[in-house]
Design a protein around this motif. Structure first.
Motif, PDB file in Angstrom:
ATOM      1  N   MET A   1      20.025  31.336  35.735  1.00 23.72           N
ATOM      2  CA  MET A   1      21.230  30.556  35.895  1.00 23.72           C
ATOM      3  C   MET A   1      22.376  31.520  36.276  1.00 23.72           C
ATOM      4  SD  MET A   1      23.228  28.204  33.029  1.00 23.72           S
ATOM      5  CE  MET A   1      21.930  28.454  31.886  1.00 23.72           C
ATOM      6  N   ALA A   2      23.042  31.236  37.389  1.00 24.99           N
ATOM      7  CA  ALA A   2      24.140  32.088  37.852  1.00 24.99           C
ATOM      8  C   ALA A   2      25.342  31.968  36.921  1.00 24.99           C
ATOM      9  CB  ALA A   2      24.542  31.693  39.270  1.00 24.99           C
ATOM     10  N   THR A   3      25.998  33.078  36.694  1.00 25.04           N
ATOM     11  CA  THR A   3      27.187  33.111  35.845  1.00 25.04           C
ATOM     12  C   THR A   3      28.372  33.600  36.655  1.00 25.04           C
ATOM     13  OG1 THR A   3      25.839  33.590  33.894  1.00 25.04           O
ATOM     14  CG2 THR A   3      28.188  34.087  33.741  1.00 25.04           C
ATOM     15  N   ARG A   4      29.478  32.929  36.488  1.00 32.10           N
ATOM     16  CA  ARG A   4      30.733  33.392  37.078  1.00 32.10           C
ATOM     17  C   ARG A   4      31.489  34.133  35.978  1.00 32.10           C
ATOM     18  NH1 ARG A   4      34.887  29.725  40.564  1.00 32.10           N
ATOM     19  NH2 ARG A   4      35.721  31.464  41.784  1.00 32.10           N
ATOM     20  N   HIS A   5      31.598  35.435  36.146  1.00 26.65           N
ATOM     21  CA  HIS A   5      32.301  36.280  35.182  1.00 26.65           C
ATOM     22  C   HIS A   5      33.740  36.452  35.680  1.00 26.65           C
ATOM     23  CE1 HIS A   5      28.422  37.637  33.423  1.00 26.65           C
ATOM     24  NE2 HIS A   5      28.003  37.497  34.667  1.00 26.65           N
ATOM     25  N   LEU A   6      34.688  36.006  34.882  1.00 26.52           N
ATOM     26  CA  LEU A   6      36.100  36.187  35.216  1.00 26.52           C
ATOM     27  C   LEU A   6      36.694  37.235  34.292  1.00 26.52           C
ATOM     28  CD1 LEU A   6      37.402  32.509  35.594  1.00 26.52           C
ATOM     29  CD2 LEU A   6      36.648  34.080  37.405  1.00 26.52           C
ATOM     30  N   TYR A   7      37.340  38.231  34.885  1.00 29.85           N
ATOM     31  CA  TYR A   7      38.071  39.243  34.127  1.00 29.85           C
ATOM     32  C   TYR A   7      39.540  38.970  34.420  1.00 29.85           C
ATOM     33  CZ  TYR A   7      33.378  41.054  34.277  1.00 29.85           C
ATOM     34  OH  TYR A   7      32.013  41.166  34.190  1.00 29.85           O
ATOM     35  N   VAL A   8      40.181  38.277  33.496  1.00 23.48           N
ATOM     36  CA  VAL A   8      41.535  37.777  33.706  1.00 23.48           C
ATOM     37  C   VAL A   8      42.516  38.738  33.058  1.00 23.48           C
ATOM     38  CG1 VAL A   8      43.035  35.756  33.484  1.00 23.48           C
ATOM     39  CG2 VAL A   8      40.546  35.455  33.552  1.00 23.48           C
ATOM     40  N   VAL A   9      43.504  39.188  33.840  1.00 23.23           N
ATOM     41  CA  VAL A   9      44.462  40.156  33.327  1.00 23.23           C
ATOM     42  C   VAL A   9      45.883  39.762  33.719  1.00 23.23           C
ATOM     43  CG1 VAL A   9      42.789  42.036  33.414  1.00 23.23           C
ATOM     44  CG2 VAL A   9      44.311  41.696  35.332  1.00 23.23           C
ATOM     45  N   ARG A  34      38.899  51.268  33.774  1.00 22.89           N
ATOM     46  CA  ARG A  34      37.995  50.509  32.907  1.00 22.89           C
ATOM     47  C   ARG A  34      37.109  49.569  33.720  1.00 22.89           C
ATOM     48  NH1 ARG A  34      39.553  46.859  27.595  1.00 22.89           N
ATOM     49  NH2 ARG A  34      37.415  46.278  27.084  1.00 22.89           N
ATOM     50  N   LEU A  35      37.679  48.895  34.694  1.00 27.51           N
ATOM     51  CA  LEU A  35      36.924  47.929  35.491  1.00 27.51           C
ATOM     52  C   LEU A  35      35.963  48.588  36.476  1.00 27.51           C
ATOM     53  CD1 LEU A  35      39.767  45.355  36.220  1.00 27.51           C
ATOM     54  CD2 LEU A  35      37.875  45.104  34.587  1.00 27.51           C
ATOM     55  N   ALA A  36      36.163  49.875  36.750  1.00 23.93           N
ATOM     56  CA  ALA A  36      35.333  50.586  37.731  1.00 23.93           C
ATOM     57  C   ALA A  36      33.858  50.579  37.354  1.00 23.93           C
ATOM     58  CB  ALA A  36      35.830  52.024  37.903  1.00 23.93           C
ATOM     59  N   GLY A  37      33.536  50.407  36.108  1.00 30.48           N
ATOM     60  CA  GLY A  37      32.145  50.394  35.673  1.00 30.48           C
ATOM     61  C   GLY A  37      31.464  49.038  35.807  1.00 30.48           C
ATOM     62  N   LEU A  38      32.198  48.024  36.286  1.00 40.54           N
ATOM     63  CA  LEU A  38      31.647  46.682  36.422  1.00 40.54           C
ATOM     64  C   LEU A  38      31.293  46.384  37.875  1.00 40.54           C
ATOM     65  CD1 LEU A  38      34.195  44.766  34.160  1.00 40.54           C
ATOM     66  CD2 LEU A  38      31.870  45.454  33.573  1.00 40.54           C
ATOM     67  N   VAL A  65      35.801  46.752  47.404  1.00 41.01           N
ATOM     68  CA  VAL A  65      36.031  45.421  46.848  1.00 41.01           C
ATOM     69  C   VAL A  65      37.293  44.831  47.480  1.00 41.01           C
ATOM     70  CG1 VAL A  65      36.568  44.117  44.749  1.00 41.01           C
ATOM     71  CG2 VAL A  65      34.878  45.974  44.677  1.00 41.01           C
ATOM     72  N   ALA A  66      37.173  43.602  47.971  1.00 36.98           N
ATOM     73  CA  ALA A  66      38.312  42.925  48.594  1.00 36.98           C
ATOM     74  C   ALA A  66      39.373  42.588  47.553  1.00 36.98           C
ATOM     75  CB  ALA A  66      37.846  41.651  49.282  1.00 36.98           C
ATOM     76  N   VAL A  67      40.633  42.810  47.908  1.00 42.33           N
ATOM     77  CA  VAL A  67      41.779  42.454  47.073  1.00 42.33           C
ATOM     78  C   VAL A  67      42.539  41.392  47.854  1.00 42.33           C
ATOM     79  CG1 VAL A  67      43.896  43.277  45.969  1.00 42.33           C
ATOM     80  CG2 VAL A  67      41.874  44.765  46.063  1.00 42.33           C
ATOM     81  N   GLU A 121      25.644  34.733  41.092  1.00 42.37           N
ATOM     82  CA  GLU A 121      26.244  35.603  40.068  1.00 42.37           C
ATOM     83  C   GLU A 121      27.470  36.291  40.663  1.00 42.37           C
ATOM     84  OE1 GLU A 121      25.617  37.171  36.048  1.00 42.37           O
ATOM     85  OE2 GLU A 121      24.572  35.617  37.159  1.00 42.37           O
ATOM     86  N   THR A 122      28.636  36.123  40.046  1.00 40.46           N
ATOM     87  CA  THR A 122      29.854  36.747  40.562  1.00 40.46           C
ATOM     88  C   THR A 122      30.642  37.391  39.434  1.00 40.46           C
ATOM     89  OG1 THR A 122      31.162  34.727  40.346  1.00 40.46           O
ATOM     90  CG2 THR A 122      30.102  35.091  42.472  1.00 40.46           C
ATOM     91  N   HIS A 123      31.376  38.419  39.803  1.00 41.63           N
ATOM     92  CA  HIS A 123      32.276  39.127  38.892  1.00 41.63           C
ATOM     93  C   HIS A 123      33.617  39.230  39.609  1.00 41.63           C
ATOM     94  CE1 HIS A 123      29.150  40.624  36.053  1.00 41.63           C
ATOM     95  NE2 HIS A 123      28.379  40.393  37.109  1.00 41.63           N
ATOM     96  N   GLU A 124      34.612  38.496  39.108  1.00 48.73           N
ATOM     97  CA  GLU A 124      35.910  38.440  39.763  1.00 48.73           C
ATOM     98  C   GLU A 124      37.019  38.850  38.805  1.00 48.73           C
ATOM     99  OE1 GLU A 124      35.908  34.612  42.435  1.00 48.73           O
ATOM    100  OE2 GLU A 124      34.617  34.319  40.672  1.00 48.73           O
ATOM    101  N   VAL A 125      37.953  39.639  39.312  1.00 46.78           N
ATOM    102  CA  VAL A 125      39.136  40.032  38.556  1.00 46.78           C
ATOM    103  C   VAL A 125      40.276  39.139  39.032  1.00 46.78           C
ATOM    104  CG1 VAL A 125      40.782  41.881  38.064  1.00 46.78           C
ATOM    105  CG2 VAL A 125      38.338  42.415  38.342  1.00 46.78           C
ATOM    106  N   LEU A 126      40.969  38.516  38.083  1.00 49.33           N
ATOM    107  CA  LEU A 126      42.135  37.691  38.392  1.00 49.33           C
ATOM    108  C   LEU A 126      43.364  38.381  37.823  1.00 49.33           C
ATOM    109  CD1 LEU A 126      40.802  34.135  37.370  1.00 49.33           C
ATOM    110  CD2 LEU A 126      40.405  35.405  39.486  1.00 49.33           C
ATOM    111  N   VAL A 127      44.263  38.825  38.685  1.00 53.04           N
ATOM    112  CA  VAL A 127      45.499  39.476  38.237  1.00 53.04           C
ATOM    113  C   VAL A 127      46.594  38.427  38.328  1.00 53.04           C
ATOM    114  CG1 VAL A 127      47.082  41.398  38.534  1.00 53.04           C
ATOM    115  CG2 VAL A 127      44.656  41.682  39.106  1.00 53.04           C
TER     116      VAL A 127
END
Length: 195
Positions: A1-9, A34-38, A65-67, A121-127
């Motif tokens: 099952m795909a997971t959408r991982h949100l790293y909200v800051v 810190r996020l560089a390891g993800l 990584v696109a910003v 499966e996605t890992h997204e940072v939300l600033v």
């Protein structure tokens, strides 16, 4: 099952004009480290300068990584309660129905775009901003709309939320400032309180 991982800051500390301070720049650098390891796929940010600049700094630690800007991450008041808590009366004083409706539309768009499962499966940072972080946390916990009030969020504090098909969102981490030395931590509780 795909997971959408949100790293909200929340963005780094900013001055009254919305520009990052030296502290805000350093906070953003430490968060980037810190996020560089993800396995981050994308960094999304609010159109406001303080969030844009924080995202650019974080992006330097995530090569390739696109910003990108996401209008849904703009600073806004997501919900105005029918009965205003006395402690918040001054904050909402003069807030009219049109402003409340506009904030509710942005909040709905924020949830519609980011608070849902992804196809892969996605890992997204939300600033973003403190109120947007609070709204996403409130949504993940399925709490009443007024519960966003008082969910304080520190500058560059990390909140992690996971979204999967067929499951309730999972709040994995909230307001974590472990990447910041004590002098760079801020909780929104006042200048003397720095956990």
């Amino acid at each position: 099952m795909a997971t959408r991982h949100l790293y909200v800051v929340r963005h780094g500390e900013a001055d009254p004009f919305g520009e990052l301070t030296e502290t805000g720049q350093r906070q953003s650098e430490l968060l980037g480290e810190r996020l560089a390891g993800l396995p981050v796929d994308a960094v999304w940010h609010s159109p406001l300068v303080r969030a844009t600049r924080s995202a650019q700094i974080i992006g330097r630690y995530l090569p390739g990584v696109a910003v990108r800007e996401a209008a849904e991450l703009i600073d806004h008041v997501p919900h105005v309660p029918d009965e205003i808590p006395p402690a918040w009366a001054g904050f909402f004083d003069g807030y009219d129905a049109a402003e409340a409706a506009a904030g509710a539309r942005v909040a709905e768009a924020l949830i519609g775009r980011f608070a849902r499962p992804a196809d892969t499966e996605t890992h997204e940072v939300l600033v973003t901003h403190a109120y947007s972080v609070a709204w996403l946390v409130r949504h993940a916990l399925d709490a009443p709309p007024a519960r966003w009030l008082g969910l304080n969020c520190g500058n560059t504090a990390l909140t992690a939320i996971e979204h999967r098909d067929g499951a309730a969102p999972a709040l994995v981490l909230y307001n974590d400032m472990g990447h910041l030395p004590p002098e760079l931590r801020w909780t929104g509780l006042g200048p003397a309180v720095r956990p």
